[in-house]
Design an enzyme around this catalytic site. Structure first.
Site, mmCIF file in Angstrom:
data_model
loop_
_atom_site.group_PDB
_atom_site.id
_atom_site.type_symbol
_atom_site.label_atom_id
_atom_site.label_comp_id
_atom_site.label_asym_id
_atom_site.label_seq_id
_atom_site.Cartn_x
_atom_site.Cartn_y
_atom_site.Cartn_z
ATOM 1 N N LYS A 264 0.869 -1.074 -0.211
ATOM 2 C CA LYS A 264 0.073 0.087 -0.080
ATOM 3 C C LYS A 264 0.794 1.247 -0.113
ATOM 4 O O LYS A 264 1.864 1.373 0.818
ATOM 5 C CB LYS A 264 -0.833 -0.166 1.004
ATOM 6 C CG LYS A 264 -1.583 1.327 1.330
ATOM 7 C CD LYS A 264 -2.685 1.373 2.702
ATOM 8 C CE LYS A 264 -3.392 2.510 2.995
ATOM 9 N NZ LYS A 264 -3.970 2.646 3.934
ATOM 10 N N ASP A 269 -2.135 10.073 4.450
ATOM 11 C CA ASP A 269 -3.675 9.518 4.624
ATOM 12 C C ASP A 269 -4.339 10.758 5.391
ATOM 13 O O ASP A 269 -4.397 10.563 6.692
ATOM 14 C CB ASP A 269 -3.964 8.223 5.185
ATOM 15 C CG ASP A 269 -5.515 7.952 5.012
ATOM 16 O OD1 ASP A 269 -6.156 8.485 4.396
ATOM 17 O OD2 ASP A 269 -5.559 6.496 5.691
ATOM 18 N N LYS A 276 -9.586 12.552 8.895
ATOM 19 C CA LYS A 276 -9.560 11.994 10.232
ATOM 20 C C LYS A 276 -9.390 13.161 11.236
ATOM 21 O O LYS A 276 -9.408 14.546 10.719
ATOM 22 C CB LYS A 276 -8.083 11.469 9.906
ATOM 23 C CG LYS A 276 -8.002 10.053 9.118
ATOM 24 C CD LYS A 276 -6.459 9.466 9.303
ATOM 25 C CE LYS A 276 -6.365 8.378 8.621
ATOM 26 N NZ LYS A 276 -7.037 7.238 8.927
ATOM 27 N N ASP A 287 1.475 5.779 5.913
ATOM 28 C CA ASP A 287 0.667 4.973 5.240
ATOM 29 C C ASP A 287 0.945 4.469 3.931
ATOM 30 O O ASP A 287 0.261 3.841 3.033
ATOM 31 C CB ASP A 287 -0.522 5.857 4.986
ATOM 32 C CG ASP A 287 -1.876 5.034 5.026
ATOM 33 O OD1 ASP A 287 -1.717 3.841 5.757
ATOM 34 O OD2 ASP A 287 -3.043 5.297 4.685
ATOM 35 N N ASP A 346 -11.816 7.262 3.637
ATOM 36 C CA ASP A 346 -10.763 7.033 4.678
ATOM 37 C C ASP A 346 -10.556 5.557 4.424
ATOM 38 O O ASP A 346 -9.444 5.068 4.744
ATOM 39 C CB ASP A 346 -11.104 7.416 6.059
ATOM 40 C CG ASP A 346 -9.671 7.488 6.953
ATOM 41 O OD1 ASP A 346 -8.758 7.288 6.401
ATOM 42 O OD2 ASP A 346 -10.148 7.432 8.248
ATOM 43 N N GLU A 348 -9.376 4.124 2.132
ATOM 44 C CA GLU A 348 -8.755 4.392 0.718
ATOM 45 C C GLU A 348 -7.804 3.003 0.079
ATOM 46 O O GLU A 348 -7.369 2.971 -1.024
ATOM 47 C CB GLU A 348 -8.004 5.664 0.685
ATOM 48 C CG GLU A 348 -6.814 5.865 1.079
ATOM 49 C CD GLU A 348 -6.437 5.363 2.544
ATOM 50 O OE1 GLU A 348 -7.460 5.514 3.275
ATOM 51 O OE2 GLU A 348 -5.505 5.115 3.078
ATOM 52 N N ARG A 350 -7.972 -0.058 0.518
ATOM 53 C CA ARG A 350 -8.545 -1.011 -0.338
ATOM 54 C C ARG A 350 -8.742 -0.794 -1.657
ATOM 55 O O ARG A 350 -8.777 -1.453 -2.629
ATOM 56 C CB ARG A 350 -9.412 -1.563 0.555
ATOM 57 C CG ARG A 350 -10.652 -0.680 0.753
ATOM 58 C CD ARG A 350 -11.747 -1.205 1.780
ATOM 59 N NE ARG A 350 -11.005 -0.982 3.138
ATOM 60 C CZ ARG A 350 -11.748 -1.344 4.661
ATOM 61 N NH1 ARG A 350 -12.892 -1.611 4.434
ATOM 62 N NH2 ARG A 350 -10.939 -1.236 5.413
HETATM 63 N N1 BES Z 1 -4.350 4.289 7.080
HETATM 64 C C1 BES Z 1 -5.383 3.787 7.762
HETATM 65 C C2 BES Z 1 -5.518 2.480 8.767
HETATM 66 C C3 BES Z 1 -4.501 3.009 9.976
HETATM 67 C C4 BES Z 1 -4.977 3.560 11.022
HETATM 68 C C5 BES Z 1 -3.212 2.825 9.987
HETATM 69 C C6 BES Z 1 -4.367 3.783 12.192
HETATM 70 C C7 BES Z 1 -2.433 3.094 11.189
HETATM 71 C C8 BES Z 1 -3.116 3.641 12.215
HETATM 72 C C9 BES Z 1 -6.659 3.313 6.839
HETATM 73 O O1 BES Z 1 -6.455 3.830 5.389
HETATM 74 C C10 BES Z 1 -7.990 3.782 7.351
HETATM 75 O O2 BES Z 1 -8.253 4.871 7.717
HETATM 76 N N2 BES Z 1 -8.569 2.908 7.644
HETATM 77 C C11 BES Z 1 -10.089 2.989 8.498
HETATM 78 C C12 BES Z 1 -10.980 2.003 7.512
HETATM 79 C C13 BES Z 1 -12.338 2.409 7.987
HETATM 80 C C14 BES Z 1 -12.739 3.561 7.385
HETATM 81 C C15 BES Z 1 -13.200 1.261 7.347
HETATM 82 C C16 BES Z 1 -9.906 2.819 9.667
HETATM 83 O O3 BES Z 1 -9.069 1.707 10.215
HETATM 84 O O4 BES Z 1 -10.448 3.447 10.544
HETATM 85 ZN ZN ZN Z 2 -4.762 4.667 4.742
HETATM 86 ZN ZN ZN Z 3 -7.738 5.892 5.539
#
Ligand code: BES
Ligand code: ZN
Ligand code: ZN
Length: 495
Positions: A264, A269, A276, A287, A346, A348, A350
């Protein structure tokens, strides 16, 4: 750059500024006992007085006042020698190197550990652990410091051993593994203002010039032409154009198999319009840790020369809110034709991975591993020292977990629960990019699985926790860790 060598286990020949000696079950090694005699029993007195039994965390620095060929001695604990802790030698070598820098000395030496169960660990493996620990422990990130305050003085690292040649091979391999890890750390630690998708593509271009490697970088026009609509949706909010990285390693002879690794690559992000919190964004330059890992792995393959073909992929982009950003409710189409309702911008990672794995499979790999900082839920489940692994092939998963153990990187299997797939269905598109409230890591993996050929062995490693560390670890400073690089290297060398 530190230089590693092996020397005989003979005190009369040791000339060094700092010597690491092991303590096991309250006992010194043979070499340690000799040093103790020359120092008039000082070491055994200290062991007794301070009740040092040789716990893995034990460390004691002693000045020798010129009585032996080593100016200083560092006693380090061997932990439970009957159950050797696979990470102990890395930690000991890291501590020795850091102590050497603190003492501002040039030459350090460490004795090989062969007590108890350590004998059963291959000599080359012990060597690899030692050089890995030293180089990883020596890492600092001060590219952006005007005053370089972390002076590195240690230049020569000697290992005192009875098995010179074999240990030396391990030392060499450890250097390659650790330098690849440190390269990933740099990519991650460089802030998003500089580590843009373009910059990462430039780094990949540099790597692609190494022997046996080649590189293909797709620009925005090509990405559009291929119809990577979900990837483009993520990048649409940013002024930084996307770049898709494809690095190829080819062995000299006929490859035994073809492996795809996908990382990824979101260089920042923000969450996009599903923004966020300020705190949630603080570390989001990390990220792209998956991309940093796969590019760094390729760099090491150029030296390690496995007999397989390896393709690395990373869909580099930023995830930003703006007037041109993707909006909750938008529908985008991946290059293999599936439509996705983007309900949370967020989620993103996937979206970018869906197109990346679709592209990767066009190279007809025999197996595919993706690594991604995909879900906060994985950090909740396993903490920040352990990755989650999910996939469609248990043998592949078990192999990767075992390689993680060799590398000192924790990976834990989570189940891929098919029933939750229903929650990924959209009433107006083929899929939506978020699932239900629970099992977030599962939902992320299930989404990616929708784009994987069911016959292709596939594993997904969610590195959201260990890709970054807030506190200083035994052989890692605060920031990007380079986690999963060494696991992937072990894995690729075993194919
Ligand atoms: N990059 C984040 C995941 C992440 C969160 C990595 C905290 C490291 C620390 C990812 O893109 C994300 O924001 N995922 C969301 C998904 C949700 C919206 C379904 C998440 O984990 O909250
Ligand atoms: Zn992310
Ligand atoms: Zn994200």
């Amino acid at each position: 750059m530190m230089k590693f060598s092996t020397k005989k286990l003979q005190l009369s020949q040791v000339k060094t500024d700092l010597l690491g000696l092991s303590v096991s079950k309250g006992q010194l090694s043979t070499l340690g006992k000799e040093v103790d005699r020359k120092l008039g029993g000082l070491l055994s007195k200290i062991l007794k007085r301070e009740d040092l039994k040789g716990k893995a965390t034990d460390a004691r620095l002693i000045e020798t006042h010129g009585k032996i060929g080593a100016e200083n001695v560092l006693l380090f604990g061997c932990g439970e020698p009957d159950k050797p802790d696979s990470d102990l030698l890395r930690k000991a070598a890291a501590r020795l190197t850091k102590t050497g820098n603190r003492l501002k000395v040039k030459r350090i030496a460490m004795e090989d550990v062969t007590v108890g169960g350590w004998k059963k660990i291959a000599t080359a493996t012990r060597g690899q652990m030692i050089s890995e620990g030293a180089i990883l422990g020596n890492y600092t990130f001060d590219l952006y410091k005007t005053a370089k305050n972390s002076k590195k003085t240690v230049e020569d690292f000697a290992v005192l051993t009875a098995e010179g040649a074999r240990l030396e091979n391990g030392l060499k391999q450890g250097v390659v593994f650790a330098e690849a890890t440190n390269s990933a750390r740099d990519y991650i630690n460089i802030p998003a203002c500089d580590m843009t998708p373009k910059r990462m593509a430039d780094e990949a271009r540099k790597v692609g010039k190494l022997p046996r490697l080649s590189v293909k970088i797709l620009g925005k026009a090509e990405i559009q032409r291929l119809g990577m609509g979900c990837y483009l949706a993520v990048s649409s909010g940013s002024v930084e154009p996307p770049y898709f990285i494809h690095l190829i390693y080819k062995p000299a002879g006929r490859p035994k198999k073809r492996v795809a690794i996908v990382g990824k690559g979101v260089t920042f992000d923000s969450g996009g319009l599903s923004l966020k919190t300020a705190q949630g964004m603080e570390t989001m330059k990390d990220d792209m840790s998956g991309a940093a890992a796969v590019v760094s792995v390729m760099r090491a393959l150029s030296v390690l020369k496995p007999r397989i073909e390896v393709h690395a992929f990373a869909a580099m982009t930023e995830n930003m809110p703006s007037g041109s950003a993707d909006k909750p409710g938008d529908i985008a189409k991946t290059m293999n034709g599936k439509t996705v309702e983007i309900l949370n911008t967020d989620a993103e990672g996937r979206l970018t991975l869906a197109d990346a794995v679709a592209y990767a499979q066009k190279q007809k790999p025999d197996l595919l591993v993706d690594v991604a900082t995909l879900t906060g839920a994985c950090v909740i489940a396993l903490g920040d020292l352990c990755s989650g692994i999910l996939g469609n092939n248990d043998e592949l998963i078990q192999k990767l977990i075992a390689c993680g153990k060799e590398a000192g990187e924790k990976i834990w299997q989570l189940p891929l629960i098919d029933e939750y797939r229903d929650e990924l269905k959209s009433p107006i598109a083929d899929l939506k990019n978020i699932g239900g409230r629970w099992g977030g890591t599962n939902n992320g993996a299930l989404f990616i699985q929708e784009f994987i050929d069911s016959k292709l062995p596939w594993a997904h490693i969610d590195i959201a926790g260990p890709s970054w560390t807030e506190k200083e670890l035994d052989y890692c400073t605060r920031g990007g860790t380079g986690h999963i690089v060494r696991t992937l290297l072990h894995f690729l060398l075993q194919q």
